[in-house]
Write a protein that holds these residues in place. Structure first.
Motif, PDB file in Angstrom:
ATOM      1  N   GLN A  96     -33.190  63.135  25.755  1.00 18.34           N
ATOM      2  CA  GLN A  96     -34.108  64.269  25.594  1.00 18.34           C
ATOM      3  C   GLN A  96     -34.275  64.605  24.111  1.00 18.34           C
ATOM      4  O   GLN A  96     -35.368  64.930  23.656  1.00 18.34           O
ATOM      5  CB  GLN A  96     -33.577  65.490  26.349  1.00 18.34           C
ATOM      6  N   ALA A 126     -35.043  74.966  20.305  1.00 22.81           N
ATOM      7  CA  ALA A 126     -35.623  75.616  21.494  1.00 22.81           C
ATOM      8  C   ALA A 126     -36.216  74.582  22.444  1.00 22.81           C
ATOM      9  O   ALA A 126     -36.073  74.682  23.671  1.00 22.81           O
ATOM     10  CB  ALA A 126     -36.696  76.619  21.062  1.00 22.81           C
ATOM     11  N   ALA A 127     -36.883  73.583  21.870  1.00 21.36           N
ATOM     12  CA  ALA A 127     -37.482  72.541  22.714  1.00 21.36           C
ATOM     13  C   ALA A 127     -36.399  71.742  23.425  1.00 21.36           C
ATOM     14  O   ALA A 127     -36.490  71.482  24.633  1.00 21.36           O
ATOM     15  CB  ALA A 127     -38.348  71.621  21.852  1.00 21.36           C
ATOM     16  N   SER A 130     -34.766  73.742  26.162  1.00 19.08           N
ATOM     17  CA  SER A 130     -35.626  73.822  27.358  1.00 19.08           C
ATOM     18  C   SER A 130     -35.519  72.555  28.195  1.00 19.08           C
ATOM     19  O   SER A 130     -35.424  72.618  29.419  1.00 19.08           O
ATOM     20  CB  SER A 130     -37.090  74.030  26.956  1.00 19.08           C
ATOM     21  N   LEU A 131     -35.564  71.417  27.531  1.00 15.30           N
ATOM     22  CA  LEU A 131     -35.478  70.148  28.265  1.00 15.30           C
ATOM     23  C   LEU A 131     -34.146  70.031  29.003  1.00 15.30           C
ATOM     24  O   LEU A 131     -34.094  69.629  30.164  1.00 15.30           O
ATOM     25  CB  LEU A 131     -35.641  68.965  27.311  1.00 15.30           C
ATOM     26  N   GLU A 133     -32.122  72.483  29.848  1.00 19.05           N
ATOM     27  CA  GLU A 133     -32.021  73.513  30.894  1.00 19.05           C
ATOM     28  C   GLU A 133     -32.823  73.145  32.133  1.00 19.05           C
ATOM     29  O   GLU A 133     -32.547  73.627  33.230  1.00 19.05           O
ATOM     30  CB  GLU A 133     -32.502  74.866  30.352  1.00 19.05           C
ATOM     31  N   ASP A 134     -33.817  72.314  31.931  1.00 17.66           N
ATOM     32  CA  ASP A 134     -34.624  71.871  33.072  1.00 17.66           C
ATOM     33  C   ASP A 134     -33.985  70.687  33.806  1.00 17.66           C
ATOM     34  O   ASP A 134     -34.561  70.173  34.767  1.00 17.66           O
ATOM     35  CB  ASP A 134     -36.031  71.467  32.603  1.00 17.66           C
TER      36      ASP A 134
ATOM     37  N   PRO B  74     -43.660  70.265  20.481  1.00 17.21           N
ATOM     38  CA  PRO B  74     -42.684  69.231  20.851  1.00 17.21           C
ATOM     39  C   PRO B  74     -42.446  69.256  22.350  1.00 17.21           C
ATOM     40  O   PRO B  74     -42.599  70.293  22.996  1.00 17.21           O
ATOM     41  CB  PRO B  74     -41.428  69.639  20.082  1.00 17.21           C
ATOM     42  N   LYS B  75     -42.087  68.110  22.864  1.00 16.49           N
ATOM     43  CA  LYS B  75     -41.796  67.994  24.279  1.00 16.49           C
ATOM     44  C   LYS B  75     -40.764  69.051  24.671  1.00 16.49           C
ATOM     45  O   LYS B  75     -39.763  69.232  23.986  1.00 16.49           O
ATOM     46  CB  LYS B  75     -41.244  66.591  24.561  1.00 16.49           C
ATOM     47  N   GLY B  76     -41.025  69.726  25.760  1.00 20.23           N
ATOM     48  CA  GLY B  76     -40.050  70.687  26.277  1.00 20.23           C
ATOM     49  C   GLY B  76     -40.324  72.124  25.896  1.00 20.23           C
ATOM     50  O   GLY B  76     -39.894  73.034  26.592  1.00 20.23           O
ATOM     51  N   LEU B  77     -41.006  72.356  24.787  1.00 24.92           N
ATOM     52  CA  LEU B  77     -41.207  73.733  24.355  1.00 24.92           C
ATOM     53  C   LEU B  77     -42.087  74.464  25.362  1.00 24.92           C
ATOM     54  O   LEU B  77     -43.097  73.944  25.806  1.00 24.92           O
ATOM     55  CB  LEU B  77     -41.861  73.767  22.975  1.00 24.92           C
ATOM     56  N   ARG B  78     -41.678  75.647  25.709  1.00 25.54           N
ATOM     57  CA  ARG B  78     -42.365  76.361  26.776  1.00 25.54           C
ATOM     58  C   ARG B  78     -43.489  77.240  26.250  1.00 25.54           C
ATOM     59  O   ARG B  78     -43.361  77.885  25.217  1.00 25.54           O
ATOM     60  CB  ARG B  78     -41.368  77.236  27.542  1.00 25.54           C
ATOM     61  N   GLN B  81     -44.605  79.419  22.604  1.00 31.78           N
ATOM     62  CA  GLN B  81     -43.574  79.660  21.600  1.00 31.78           C
ATOM     63  C   GLN B  81     -43.944  78.992  20.283  1.00 31.78           C
ATOM     64  O   GLN B  81     -44.563  77.943  20.263  1.00 31.78           O
ATOM     65  CB  GLN B  81     -42.240  79.077  22.075  1.00 31.78           C
ATOM     66  N   PHE B  82     -43.541  79.610  19.203  1.00 31.06           N
ATOM     67  CA  PHE B  82     -43.707  79.069  17.855  1.00 31.06           C
ATOM     68  C   PHE B  82     -45.175  78.765  17.528  1.00 31.06           C
ATOM     69  O   PHE B  82     -45.460  77.871  16.733  1.00 31.06           O
ATOM     70  CB  PHE B  82     -42.849  77.812  17.666  1.00 31.06           C
TER      71      PHE B  82
END
Lengths: 262, 368
Positions: A96, A126-127, A130-131, A133-134, B74-78, B81-82
């Motif tokens: 990830q 943060a990204a 998130s990955l 945590e998912d 970026p991949k994953g960022l919800r 944000q930012f």
């Protein structure tokens, strides 16, 4: 004093499961129950409170059958019956971090100059968080926490084999060429620790002696890695760099039992 | 003596209030907007503007238009944000024509601002987009390199876009006197400049806004001569005014000036169109029903009503390119799928001014 463990995982459960068959005699006080299926199948578990007590169980017969093949009988995971539940990989992995690094880098990375996109360290974290945590691992932790305060440990998915570099997988060779493996691993470990604290589980890191000096898994531990569902087959393909063999599983079990020694 | 012909005789229904507006209270208003130019599925669309523009960007993506994103998350960022997944680059809200013009000038190396690095609690902030890094950046070096990277992506965007949709939001601004640039939040709201006295309140006039938009076109056309622009005016009222008037007339003044400048430019330039989202939401025919109870935020129904008018004139491409998220062309490797906006929320830096409203309803100055 005996210890009862439930070892839960997807394909990465194969290494400790195979290892256990060889080392169980060395651990007479340990009882190990394996509970596994594919990641998709384990994503279909549900929390139940019934006559059997609080437990997780499959929502379909297909998943039930898959779990029973691995567990040797039961398709229910009752956390309260164990001293610890140990999760293996379940999508919580370094890949990830590498996936983010391919396109987005912070100025702290040597490879920032060649990054397609520059991001702050806060944003990168943060990204990544998130990955992770998912991941199914965190989903299962949350499901278990709904019904139990049992000790939960997450054995992180091994870093890919060093052969991934030799075979020229672009993302990984770039990571190595830029000299950013170490910093990316630090970032990943830090994110894992933060999530573990927030979600109340312990992290079991990859045994140091299974890593080469560059932070990749020594190829010896990847040779002849077996599939979890032995009925389905045999070894993983040669160019599968992420699944490890029974030798690796043995190292992990040794570390695990040592970490959880009363 | 010959009686001259009545100039209203024979005009279409749209020319009369009774048939053009009053008859359409609950429906689309026929011909309230006619496309000045078409937008094809292959056209690269860029969006920017005040927070209302976020709705437009999201709906265009969801409808299958090729909306550029040169700074994908970026991949994953919800979510958002930012400052990601808001517009076609990570410039945050651009409320003012001056801000847009100077962004283009800076991106193409024609303007070099000073005093734009602000600080708060030891962290450094980009005053032109102060909310994209909520905790700021750790050093001057970081903030400088991040801005250069952003400008490179803006340059890439402006040089490749075919259609630029820009929503004008405000006339009231905080102006850096020495260099005449504006920032989206008042000094002290998110962070503070080294020389706060350099920044003064400014309420832009029609001629200034018109000139700024013209200059923007000139700067970008030097690199991308064929691009077209669609202007809209945000129907969202001011959250606060820093001027002497009551916020209601201050709002009407601001919107009127923006509307007039946009209309004039659209009338003067064959490659600039005006889309009347402002009128569709705020017109008498809407009866205020497209505002939330705070009489400021536009309802989802209102946004959809606006977009139906837009898509009637600019038919949607046949199918969204990706799982309902719409086509997101990045000019770069596609990495943005994970971070699509999750809901109808829009992010407005301007709303930060509301925090300065004093208990009891006294108007607080946004620079306090």
């Amino acid at each position: 004093m005996s210890r009862r463990y439930c070892l839960v995982g997807n394909s990465h459960l194969a290494a400790p499961k195979l290892a256990w068959e060889g080392v169980r005699a060395e651990y007479p006080a340990v009882r190990a129950q394996f509970y596994g299926a594919t990641r998709k199948q384990l994503g279909e578990l549900e929390v139940k409170n019934g006559a059997f007590g609080a437990h997780l169980r499959p929502t379909s017969k297909k998943v039930s059958r898959a779990v029973k093949r691995v567990s040797g009988g039961s398709d229910k995971l009752k956390p309260g019956s164990f001293d610890a539940v140990i999760l293996f990989s379940l999508g919580f992995n370094f890949h990830q971090a590498e996936a983010i690094y391919r396109t987005h880098r912070t100025l702290d990375f040597n490879g920032s100059a060649t990054a397609e996109h520059l991001v702050s360290a806060d944003c990168f974290r943060a990204a990544l968080r998130s990955l992770l945590e998912d991941s199914l691992a965190v989903k299962l932790v949350r499901q278990i926490r709904q019904i139990s305060d049992v000790t939960i440990m997450l054995s992180l998915q091994p870093y890919p084999s060093e052969a991934i570099l030799k075979d020229g997988w672009k993302g990984w060779t770039t990571l190595k060429a830029e000299g950013d493996v170490g910093l990316l691993q630090e970032t990943y470990i830090s994110a894992a620790a933060d999530i573990a604290e927030a979600e109340r589980f312990d992290v079991i890191y990859q045994p140091v002696d299974t890593l080469n000096s560059e932070g990749f898994t020594k190829q010896d531990f990847c040779e002849n890695a077996r599939r979890l569902d032995l009925a389905a087959g045999d070894v993983h393909p040669v160019k599968n760099y992420t699944h490890m063999n029974a030798d690796y599983g043995e190292r992990v079990l040794q570390q695990l039992f040592a970490a959880d020694a009363p | 003596m010959t009686k001259s012909a009545n100039p209203y005789h024979g005009l279409p229904a749209r020319s009369f209030w009774r048939t053009g507006v009053a008859a359409h209270k609950d429906r689309l208003i026929d011909e309230v907007y006619s496309a000045k130019f078409s937008i094809s599925q292959s056209d690269n669309i860029a969006t920017a503007g005040s927070c209302f523009a976020q709705h437009i960007a999201r709906h265009m993506r969801a409808s299958g238009f090729s909306v550029l994103d040169t700074e994908p998350a970026p991949k994953g960022l919800r979510g958002q944000q930012f400052g990601y997944n808001l517009y076609s680059a990570r410039y945050g809200n651009i409320y003012h024509a001056r801000q847009l013009r100077l962004l283009a000038e800076e991106a193409y190396g024609q303007f070099e601002p000073t005093g734009w690095v602000w600080q708060s609690d030891g962290a450094f902030y980009d005053a032109f987009r102060p909310t994209v890094e909520p905790q700021g950046l750790p050093s001057l070096d970081h903030i400088g390199r991040h801005r250069q990277h952003h400008l490179q992506k803006v340059r890439q965007l402006f040089s490749h876009m075919d259609v630029f949709v820009f929503t004008l939001g405000l006339t009231e601004a905080w102006l850096n006197q020495p260099q005449q640039y504006v920032v989206p939040t008042a000094p002290g709201v998110v962070a503070s400049p080294e020389n706060p006295d350099d920044f003064v309140f400014k309420n832009f006039r029609h001629a200034e806004i018109y000139a700024d938009l013209q200059k923007f076109l000139e700067v970008v056309r030097a690199h991308n001569p064929a691009f077209k622009m669609i202007l809209t005016v945000s129907p969202v009222p001011l959250v606060a005014t820093a001027g002497p008037d009551h916020v209601l007339p201050a709002t009407v003044y601001s919107k009127s000036v923006l509307r007039a400048a946009a209309g004039d430019l659209a009338a003067d330039d064959p490659n600039v169109a005006y889309f009347p989202s402002y009128e569709i939401i705020t017109g008498a025919q809407a009866g205020g029903r497209y505002f939330e109870p705070n009489l400021r935020s536009v309802t989802a129904e209102g946004v959809e009503h606006v977009m139906r008018h837009f898509f009637k004139a600019h038919p949607q491409p046949d199918a969204p390119a990706r799982d309902g998220a719409g086509a997101v062309s990045t000019l770069a490797p596609d990495t943005s799928a994970e971070g699509e906006a999750e809901d109808d929320d829009v992010l407005c830096d301007e709303i930060l001014n509301d925090a300065f409203l004093k208990p009891g309803g006294m108007r607080g100055r946004s620079d306090e």
